[in-house]
Motif scaffolding. Structure first.
Motif, PDB file in Angstrom:
ATOM      1  N   LYS A  19       0.688  -1.153   0.129  1.00  0.00           N
ATOM      2  CA  LYS A  19      -0.005   0.066   0.019  1.00  0.00           C
ATOM      3  C   LYS A  19       0.883   1.293  -0.079  1.00  0.00           C
ATOM      4  O   LYS A  19       0.469   2.427  -0.622  1.00  0.00           O
ATOM      5  CB  LYS A  19      -0.964   0.024   1.345  1.00  0.00           C
ATOM      6  N   PHE A  20       2.049   1.024   0.817  1.00  0.00           N
ATOM      7  CA  PHE A  20       2.760   2.481   0.940  1.00  0.00           C
ATOM      8  C   PHE A  20       3.417   2.643  -0.139  1.00  0.00           C
ATOM      9  O   PHE A  20       3.665   3.803  -0.965  1.00  0.00           O
ATOM     10  CB  PHE A  20       3.795   2.092   1.994  1.00  0.00           C
ATOM     11  N   VAL A  21       3.917   1.444  -0.989  1.00  0.00           N
ATOM     12  CA  VAL A  21       4.659   1.537  -2.216  1.00  0.00           C
ATOM     13  C   VAL A  21       3.884   2.059  -3.483  1.00  0.00           C
ATOM     14  O   VAL A  21       4.191   3.280  -4.153  1.00  0.00           O
ATOM     15  CB  VAL A  21       5.580   0.287  -2.754  1.00  0.00           C
ATOM     16  N   PHE A  22       2.330   1.772  -3.345  1.00  0.00           N
ATOM     17  CA  PHE A  22       1.440   2.230  -4.173  1.00  0.00           C
ATOM     18  C   PHE A  22       1.154   3.642  -3.917  1.00  0.00           C
ATOM     19  O   PHE A  22       1.532   4.502  -5.022  1.00  0.00           O
ATOM     20  CB  PHE A  22       0.301   1.389  -4.081  1.00  0.00           C
ATOM     21  N   LYS A  23       1.063   3.964  -2.788  1.00  0.00           N
ATOM     22  CA  LYS A  23       0.901   5.569  -2.486  1.00  0.00           C
ATOM     23  C   LYS A  23       2.070   6.345  -2.949  1.00  0.00           C
ATOM     24  O   LYS A  23       1.794   7.495  -3.654  1.00  0.00           O
ATOM     25  CB  LYS A  23       0.708   5.553  -1.000  1.00  0.00           C
ATOM     26  N   ARG A  24       3.404   5.835  -2.602  1.00  0.00           N
ATOM     27  CA  ARG A  24       4.529   6.478  -2.987  1.00  0.00           C
ATOM     28  C   ARG A  24       4.717   6.856  -4.492  1.00  0.00           C
ATOM     29  O   ARG A  24       5.163   7.833  -5.022  1.00  0.00           O
ATOM     30  CB  ARG A  24       5.623   5.904  -2.290  1.00  0.00           C
ATOM     31  N   LEU A  25       4.350   5.748  -5.240  1.00  0.00           N
ATOM     32  CA  LEU A  25       4.524   5.650  -6.755  1.00  0.00           C
ATOM     33  C   LEU A  25       3.496   6.700  -7.229  1.00  0.00           C
ATOM     34  O   LEU A  25       4.177   7.445  -8.191  1.00  0.00           O
ATOM     35  CB  LEU A  25       4.010   4.405  -7.326  1.00  0.00           C
ATOM     36  N   ILE A  26       2.243   6.818  -6.734  1.00  0.00           N
ATOM     37  CA  ILE A  26       1.615   7.923  -7.328  1.00  0.00           C
ATOM     38  C   ILE A  26       2.176   9.295  -6.929  1.00  0.00           C
ATOM     39  O   ILE A  26       2.213  10.138  -8.102  1.00  0.00           O
ATOM     40  CB  ILE A  26       0.093   7.902  -6.597  1.00  0.00           C
ATOM     41  N   GLU A  27       2.641   9.450  -5.785  1.00  0.00           N
ATOM     42  CA  GLU A  27       3.329  10.680  -5.691  1.00  0.00           C
ATOM     43  C   GLU A  27       4.445  11.124  -6.341  1.00  0.00           C
ATOM     44  O   GLU A  27       4.686  11.955  -6.877  1.00  0.00           O
ATOM     45  CB  GLU A  27       3.669  10.686  -3.894  1.00  0.00           C
TER      46      GLU A  27
ATOM     47  N   TYR B  85      14.993   0.208   4.247  1.00  0.00           N
ATOM     48  CA  TYR B  85      14.722   0.436   5.855  1.00  0.00           C
ATOM     49  C   TYR B  85      13.751  -0.320   6.228  1.00  0.00           C
ATOM     50  O   TYR B  85      14.215  -1.067   7.476  1.00  0.00           O
ATOM     51  CB  TYR B  85      14.309   2.169   5.855  1.00  0.00           C
ATOM     52  N   ALA B  86      12.843  -0.581   5.892  1.00  0.00           N
ATOM     53  CA  ALA B  86      11.976  -1.350   6.513  1.00  0.00           C
ATOM     54  C   ALA B  86      12.178  -2.659   6.683  1.00  0.00           C
ATOM     55  O   ALA B  86      11.824  -3.544   7.544  1.00  0.00           O
ATOM     56  CB  ALA B  86      10.420  -1.224   5.698  1.00  0.00           C
ATOM     57  N   TYR B  87      13.192  -3.158   5.865  1.00  0.00           N
ATOM     58  CA  TYR B  87      13.774  -4.603   5.984  1.00  0.00           C
ATOM     59  C   TYR B  87      14.850  -4.603   6.918  1.00  0.00           C
ATOM     60  O   TYR B  87      14.828  -5.628   7.271  1.00  0.00           O
ATOM     61  CB  TYR B  87      14.323  -4.912   4.359  1.00  0.00           C
ATOM     62  N   LEU B  88      15.652  -3.652   6.952  1.00  0.00           N
ATOM     63  CA  LEU B  88      16.793  -3.493   7.958  1.00  0.00           C
ATOM     64  C   LEU B  88      16.231  -3.402   9.390  1.00  0.00           C
ATOM     65  O   LEU B  88      16.812  -3.723  10.353  1.00  0.00           O
ATOM     66  CB  LEU B  88      17.791  -2.603   7.617  1.00  0.00           C
ATOM     67  N   ASP B  89      15.366  -2.380   9.585  1.00  0.00           N
ATOM     68  CA  ASP B  89      15.060  -2.023  10.946  1.00  0.00           C
ATOM     69  C   ASP B  89      13.370  -2.491  11.042  1.00  0.00           C
ATOM     70  O   ASP B  89      12.559  -1.952  10.412  1.00  0.00           O
ATOM     71  CB  ASP B  89      15.038  -0.423  10.894  1.00  0.00           C
ATOM     72  N   PRO B  90      13.357  -3.617  11.771  1.00  0.00           N
ATOM     73  CA  PRO B  90      11.955  -4.084  12.065  1.00  0.00           C
ATOM     74  C   PRO B  90      11.049  -3.179  12.619  1.00  0.00           C
ATOM     75  O   PRO B  90       9.668  -3.511  12.587  1.00  0.00           O
ATOM     76  CB  PRO B  90      12.117  -5.392  13.071  1.00  0.00           C
ATOM     77  N   ARG B  91      11.640  -2.107  13.366  1.00  0.00           N
ATOM     78  CA  ARG B  91      10.802  -0.917  13.843  1.00  0.00           C
ATOM     79  C   ARG B  91       9.747  -0.296  12.893  1.00  0.00           C
ATOM     80  O   ARG B  91       8.647   0.195  13.261  1.00  0.00           O
ATOM     81  CB  ARG B  91      11.633  -0.159  14.776  1.00  0.00           C
ATOM     82  N   ILE B  92      10.384  -0.233  11.746  1.00  0.00           N
ATOM     83  CA  ILE B  92       9.793   0.777  10.545  1.00  0.00           C
ATOM     84  C   ILE B  92       8.614  -0.066   9.992  1.00  0.00           C
ATOM     85  O   ILE B  92       8.868  -1.119   9.533  1.00  0.00           O
ATOM     86  CB  ILE B  92      10.814   1.398   9.845  1.00  0.00           C
ATOM     87  N   LYS B  93       7.500   0.436  10.088  1.00  0.00           N
ATOM     88  CA  LYS B  93       6.469   0.013   9.504  1.00  0.00           C
ATOM     89  C   LYS B  93       5.741   1.071   8.712  1.00  0.00           C
ATOM     90  O   LYS B  93       5.497   2.105   9.095  1.00  0.00           O
ATOM     91  CB  LYS B  93       5.448  -0.474  10.503  1.00  0.00           C
ATOM     92  N   TYR B  94       5.033   1.032   7.597  1.00  0.00           N
ATOM     93  CA  TYR B  94       4.538   1.772   6.604  1.00  0.00           C
ATOM     94  C   TYR B  94       3.054   1.408   6.676  1.00  0.00           C
ATOM     95  O   TYR B  94       2.607   0.406   6.967  1.00  0.00           O
ATOM     96  CB  TYR B  94       4.896   1.767   5.379  1.00  0.00           C
TER      97      TYR B  94
END
Lengths: 318, 325
Positions: free
Chosen positions: B5-13, B316-325
């Motif tokens: 969802k995050f990637v899709f939103k960012r692609l539109i942007e 980043y989301a892959y490297l740092d488990p705390r990061i969620k989009y």
């Protein structure tokens, strides 16, 4: 035979302002399966003692005097490698419930099994994981949360996980440094009963470091009151609570709220914290003391034995 | 799920931002002084012929109409024909881009790995000789002026000692000889690449080293490092498993952004070493008012910057488990 004997321990920090004598001449001993509470205000040296026991003092600290006998071996004389083998295997630590005691990028189960694997060369990763499972049962975290990351945990769960980690290698001594400070009272109570529980079950000795005298009263057999780097009163919990001798202990207990007494005004201390760099020879508490006499500020106080198990560092106690 | 969802939103942007950039670039080039025709035609040409040429290039139309045409062509995948080369811009870029990617991604990845490795070591020996020399060395290299360093490298290793070719990317005699196999060609390019690669490496590894060092020093103050020590882990394990992965996070961002900007930032290096890449082409296109080529090159850079920012976020989301989009 005492498990741990601390004799005349003195630790200081090299700071820009001078040599800060954080701990001076502290002695106590702890038997197997017993617990000791170290209580005092911030900066009184209680954490420094904990760190010295683990051999984890920062680079700018130096132990100027004394010895720490653990199972008849002086921890202070050990090489880095030897002390590394004592850590966690023999002496484990429960840290403050701060968010950061667990590494954010590794799974909780991995962080616990890591400790097991580091101290047992023969154990397989699978067997270590099995042990982690039983540890989770012991501290009451559901096993399906094992593979979570620390940020998925609540503060209380994190602290339970840290307790599980401390128990991982079956140590004979656990140092609990403010284990409940960042938790709310209900979780605090759960954590304390968890600690009491494993202490009774596994016969582990515990040194409980806290600024909260009520917490210590709840879990400890003995208590040591610290002020400005010195132990000022030491005794069994009931002795110290029923008949506090040192004026500092008295004022600490007086400022502690209970439900069965009406307290109109809480005691608050007057005066500055003690200067640990340019310390004087006299009693360190005399500036704040209500019963101090002229000689108190000139002559260093000596231990007064009230009973074989209870002593205080004050002339006025005689 | 959430990451998609995050990637899709960012692609539109990204698409919206892309068209804003396209419009601004289009206007900027038209507003810049100088026009392509005066550079192309020889002074003896009659004004009628010049006007004819301008009309042929479509530059006599009002700007808004030119813009519409550009957009229309853009959507059909036509980026125009270079004023200077007379061939499709697309094929020029396609021809130059791999050369740039080869040189710059190699240099950035190499300097990032070396920088992270030595930054880790420097922080571990903080205040000691190792740290001092590494930090000083990194600072020294980082502050060197790139074109100067490039020329010095050419002068010493290319001209005086003669180990490496002075410039270019290939030796024509090898590439024109049909008998030379893949490895010979590969070694030839590698041989040409050594000097520009070494120059870029020397300039860039220092910033990664310093970044990693300071990030490590911050990480080493964290409580979980104390926990790791208390667990009786070996220092090596504490450094590599507990401190380095956390400390490397800011460096990853920096690498991602550098990869993106290397396409344009390489103009100086490519010019000095005559490396046939996109950066050199870009400078040439701008100074010759070759609108279609310049515009397409800039758009390419914009796209790469936008996409690599997204890639860094995902990484980043892959490297740092705390990061969620």
């Amino acid at each position: 035979m005492a498990l741990l004997t601390v004799k005349n321990l003195s630790v200081g920090y090299h700071t820009r302002k001078g040599f800060l004598k954080s701990v001076q001449g502290v002695s106590f001993s702890l038997d197997q399966g017993k617990s000791l509470g170290l209580v005092g205000e911030s900066g009184c040296g209680k954490t420094t003692i904990g760190m010295a026991l683990m051999g984890l003092l920062p680079d700018n600290a130096s132990v100027t005097d004394g010895m720490i006998l653990f199972e008849d071996q002086d921890l202070l004389k050990m090489s880095k490698k030897e002390i590394r083998q004592v850590r966690w295997k023999k002496v484990a630590m429960i840290f403050q419930a701060a968010m950061n005691a667990l590494n954010p990028v590794h799974r909780v189960s991995e962080q616990i099994s890591e400790a097991i694997l580091a101290h047992d060369a023969d154990i397989s990763e699978k067997a270590a994981m099995k042990q982690v499972e039983s540890l989770f049962d012991l501290v009451g975290i559901p096993q399906d949360r094992m593979r979570d990351y620390p940020h998925h945990y609540s503060g209380g769960m994190k602290q339970r996980a840290i307790i599980a980690m401390a128990l991982a290698c079956h140590p004979s001594l656990i140092i609990a440094d403010e284990p409940t400070t960042a938790l709310d009272v209900i979780v605090q109570d759960q954590i304390l009963s968890a600690i009491k529980d494993f202490q009774n079950k596994l016969k582990i000795s515990v040194i409980f470091i806290s600024h909260d005298i009520a917490v210590v009263a709840d879990v400890c057999d003995n208590i040591g009151i610290m002020f400005a780097g010195q132990l000022v009163e030491y005794g069994r919990i009931e002795e110290v609570f029923d008949a506090p001798m040192h004026p500092y202990t008295k004022s600490l207990l007086a400022s502690y709220l209970t439900l069965d007494k009406d307290v109109v005004q809480l005691n608050s201390y007057i005066g500055e914290t003690f200067d640990l760099i340019n310390s004087t020879t006299g009693c360190r508490f005399c500036e704040r003391c209500s019963v101090a006499e002229a000689t108190c500020s000139l002559v260093a106080p000596e231990w007064v034995e009230i009973s074989p198990t209870h002593k205080a560092l004050c002339y006025q106690c005689k | 799920m959430e990451i998609r969802k995050f990637v899709f939103k960012r692609l539109i942007e990204i698409i919206v931002i892309f068209f804003v950039i396209l419009t601004v670039l289009f206007l900027l080039f038209r507003l810049a002084p100088g026009d392509p025709v005066t550079r192309m035609v020889d002074p003896t040409m009659t004004p009628e012929d010049a006007a004819h040429l301008i009309a042929q290039l479509g530059l006599d139309q009002p700007i808004w109409l030119q813009y519409i045409y550009y957009l229309k062509n853009f959507f059909t995948g036509n980026f125009g024909i270079s004023f200077h080369y007379g061939v499709a811009v697309f094929s020029i870029i396609l021809n130059r881009l791999p050369n740039t990617i080869l040189l710059f991604s190699t240099s950035i990845l190499l300097s990032a790995f070396v920088g992270i490795f030595f930054g880790k070591i420097a922080s571990w020996h903080k205040g000691k000789k190792t740290d001092t020399w590494m930090t000083l060395g990194a600072l020294f290299c980082h502050t060197l002026f790139l074109p100067w360093l490039a020329l010095i490298m050419i002068w010493i290793f290319g001209f005086n000692i003669g180990w490496f070719p002075l410039n270019g990317m290939i030796s024509p005699e090898i590439w024109l000889d049909s008998s030379s196999g893949f490895w010979l060609k590969f070694l030839d390019v590698a041989h040409h690449m050594v000097l520009p690669l070494a120059t870029l490496f020397l300039i860039h590894f220092g910033s990664y080293l310093l970044l990693m060092r300071s990030s490590m020093l911050d990480t080493l103050k964290e409580d979980y490092i104390l926990t790791a020590r208390a667990k009786g882990l070996e220092e090596k394990v504490i450094r590599n498993r507990h401190a380095a992965p956390n400390a490397a996070l800011p460096v990853v961002t920096s690498v991602g952004i550098s990869l993106a900007f290397s396409l344009s930032g390489g103009a100086l290096t490519e010019t000095v070493f005559s490396w046939p890449g996109i950066g050199r082409e870009l400078v040439f296109a701008v100074s010759n008012s070759d609108y279609p080529l310049a515009l397409a090159s800039f758009l390419l850079i914009a796209t790469v910057v936008l996409i690599s920012n997204l890639a860094v976020d995902v990484l980043y989301a892959y490297l740092d488990p705390r990061i969620k989009y």
